[in-house]
Design an enzyme around this catalytic site. Structure first.
Site, mmCIF file in Angstrom:
data_model
loop_
_atom_site.group_PDB
_atom_site.id
_atom_site.type_symbol
_atom_site.label_atom_id
_atom_site.label_comp_id
_atom_site.label_asym_id
_atom_site.label_seq_id
_atom_site.Cartn_x
_atom_site.Cartn_y
_atom_site.Cartn_z
ATOM 1 N N THR A 1 0.821 -1.225 0.000
ATOM 2 C CA THR A 1 0.000 0.000 0.000
ATOM 3 C C THR A 1 0.849 1.267 0.000
ATOM 4 O O THR A 1 0.442 2.282 -0.571
ATOM 5 C CB THR A 1 -0.972 0.051 1.197
ATOM 6 O OG1 THR A 1 -0.243 0.113 2.420
ATOM 7 C CG2 THR A 1 -1.902 -1.150 1.201
ATOM 8 N N TYR B 1 -0.150 13.715 5.461
ATOM 9 C CA TYR B 1 1.025 12.896 5.128
ATOM 10 C C TYR B 1 2.271 13.772 5.006
ATOM 11 O O TYR B 1 3.351 13.402 5.460
ATOM 12 C CB TYR B 1 0.788 12.144 3.814
ATOM 13 C CG TYR B 1 0.386 10.703 3.998
ATOM 14 C CD1 TYR B 1 -0.805 10.377 4.654
ATOM 15 C CD2 TYR B 1 1.190 9.658 3.546
ATOM 16 C CE1 TYR B 1 -1.175 9.057 4.836
ATOM 17 C CE2 TYR B 1 0.823 8.334 3.728
ATOM 18 C CZ TYR B 1 -0.350 8.036 4.365
ATOM 19 O OH TYR B 1 -0.708 6.730 4.551
ATOM 20 N N LEU C 1 -2.777 4.763 -0.791
ATOM 21 C CA LEU C 1 -4.150 4.279 -1.025
ATOM 22 C C LEU C 1 -4.344 2.919 -0.337
ATOM 23 O O LEU C 1 -4.707 1.933 -0.982
ATOM 24 C CB LEU C 1 -4.405 4.173 -2.531
ATOM 25 C CG LEU C 1 -4.381 5.517 -3.279
ATOM 26 C CD1 LEU C 1 -4.352 5.290 -4.787
ATOM 27 C CD2 LEU C 1 -5.583 6.370 -2.891
ATOM 28 N N HIS C 2 -4.130 2.902 0.994
ATOM 29 C CA HIS C 2 -4.186 1.626 1.738
ATOM 30 C C HIS C 2 -5.477 0.832 1.476
ATOM 31 O O HIS C 2 -5.441 -0.271 0.949
ATOM 32 C CB HIS C 2 -4.109 1.885 3.242
ATOM 33 C CG HIS C 2 -2.889 2.603 3.715
ATOM 34 N ND1 HIS C 2 -1.639 2.029 3.721
ATOM 35 C CD2 HIS C 2 -2.732 3.852 4.224
ATOM 36 C CE1 HIS C 2 -0.761 2.889 4.217
ATOM 37 N NE2 HIS C 2 -1.393 4.010 4.523
ATOM 38 N N ASP C 3 -6.600 1.407 1.909
ATOM 39 C CA ASP C 3 -7.856 0.642 1.922
ATOM 40 C C ASP C 3 -8.415 0.364 0.524
ATOM 41 O O ASP C 3 -8.882 -0.752 0.267
ATOM 42 C CB ASP C 3 -8.900 1.350 2.796
ATOM 43 C CG ASP C 3 -8.461 1.382 4.259
ATOM 44 O OD1 ASP C 3 -7.414 0.789 4.596
ATOM 45 O OD2 ASP C 3 -9.170 2.002 5.077
#
Ligand code: CA
Length: 321
Positions: A200, A235, A247-249
Site C-alpha cells: 500500500t 502525510y 491508497l491503503h484501503d
C-alpha cells in the site's frame, strides 16, 4: 443496476482511505456491495458507521445497510481515538468535512451477526474486506468457527511483512489496535489475503489527481477532493510521505476483486501479541504451521501504475454522477 454474483462486505473504520474503499466498492460492477460493518479505529465505531452512511448518501447509494461492529478491542473495555488518527483523518474521520446527514439509519442488528449470516447464505460468492482492526471478524469466528471455511475470500488491509510497521518498527496500525484478534484471524481464517504496508505504501495519490475530481464540478467530486487533500496534507505535515498519500484501503478492495494487481507469496502467518516484547503486533510467518497447507497469501509487490490508473477511472465515474 448490478449483475454481479459476487457479494462484498466491507468492514471499515471510516476514515479517509476507508471512504475511498467505499467509493471503489460501489462503482466496480464486478461486485455487489451488500453491506458495511463499522469498526472502531480511525474513529469511534458510531462515528465510523455514521460517516459511512453519510458518504453513501453523498454518492447516491441509499440502499446499502450499515451495521455496528465492536466498539473496542477484544482485550479492552474502552476505546479512545489516538491523537495520530485525528491528525491523519481529521477530528471525526472525514478530514474535518461536514457531510450532510444521511436519511438512512444504522441497522439495529449487529454487524457480527450480519457477517455470520451472509457467510452462510453466500459462502464462496462472498468477499469480505476488513480495512480496520480485525476485532469484528475475530468475534464472528469465536461465535461461529464454521465461517473460517465458508467465506469465499477475505482480503484485509493491515500488517507489514517485508517493510517496517507504521506504529513501531514491527507493527502496522490496524493490527496494533487488536493483535490478539488479528492472530486469531490469521491462524484460523481460510482464503485470506494480506494487503499490508508492503504494497500500500507504493500506491500514492497526489493533489494533481484529486484536482481531476474537483474539476468534475459535482458535490461528490468536491467533497472527495477536500477529503483526500486533507489526508495528503497530513502525510506531508507529519513527514509520512511528501510525495503523496497511500491508497491503503482502496488497494485492498481492488485486490479482493482482481488479485492480479499484486504478487503474493503463500505463507501461514500469525501475529505476536506478547506485550513484553518489542515485536508486539508483528505479522510474521507462523513457525508452528510451516509444514501445513497455506491459508494466507501475502502481497509483496504491486503494479502501482495500473492500480492508480484504474482507481482514478473508477473514482471519476462514481464522482461524476
Ligand atoms: Ca481503515
Amino acid at each position: 443496476f448490478k449483475m454481479a454474483s459476487t457479494k462484498m462486505i466491507l468492514d471499515l473504520d471510516t476514515g479517509v482511505d476507508d471512504a475511498l474503499a467505499l467509493a471503489l466498492a460501489i462503482c466496480d460492477p464486478r461486485v455487489d456491495l451488500i453491506g458495511v460493518i463499522a469498526s472502531y479505529g480511525n474513529t469511534l465505531v458510531e462515528t465510523s458507521a455514521q460517516n459511512t452512511l453519510n458518504l453513501l448518501h453523498l454518492l447516491g447509494e441509499n440502499d446499502v445497510p450499515v451495521y455496528l461492529g465492536e466498539s473496542h478491542s477484544s482485550t479492552t473495555d474502552h476505546f479512545d481515538v489516538m491523537p495520530i488518527s485525528k491528525a491523519i483523518h481529521g477530528e471525526h474521520g472525514v478530514g474535518n468535512l461536514s457531510l450532510a446527514t444521511a436519511t438512512r439509519k444504522i441497522e439495529q442488528t449487529s454487524g457480527i451477526q450480519f457477517l455470520i449470516d451472509m457467510a452462510h447464505k453466500y459462502q464462496d460468492e462472498l468477499i469480505y474486506v476488513p480495512t480496520g482492526p480485525l476485532t469484528n471478524m475475530a468475534k464472528a469466528l469465536k461465535i461461529d468457527p464454521e465461517i473460517s471455511h465458508l467465506i469465499g475470500n477475505t482480503t484485509l488491509m493491515g500488517g507489514a511483512l517485508t517493510v517496517p510497521g507504521n506504529v513501531t518498527p514491527f507493527t502496522e496500525a490496524n493490527i496494533n489496535q487488536d493483535p490478539e484478534a488479528a492472530d486469531l484471524v490469521f491462524t484460523t481464517q481460510e482464503n485470506l489475503t494480506m494487503v499490508g504496508l508492503d504494497v500500500t505504501l507504493r500506491t500514492l495519490l497526489t493533489k494533481k489527481d484529486t484536482q481531476q475530481w474537483r474539476e468534475l464540478g459535482t458535490q461528490a467530486g468536491t467533497a472527495y477532493a477536500d477529503l483526500m487533500d486533507f489526508y495528503i496534507e497530513a502525510y506531508d505535515r507529519l513527514d509520512i510521505d511528501h510525495r503523496g498519500a497511500a491508497l491503503h484501503d482502496p488497494l485492498a478492495v481492488a485486490v479482493a476483486i482482481d488479485p492480479s494487481y499484486v504478487v503474493t507469496i503463500p505463507l501461514n502467518m500469525r501475529v505476536t501479541y506478547d506485550k513484553d516484547t518489542k515485536d508486539y503486533g508483528r505479522t510474521i510467518g507462523d513457525r508452528e504451521r510451516l509444514l501445513e497447507p497455506t491459508t494466507t497469501n501475502v502481497a509483496v509487490s504491486v503494479n502501482a501504475k495500473r492500480f492508480v490508473r484504474d482507481f482514478m477511472d473508477f473514482m471519476i465515474a462514481v464522482l461524476k454522477a
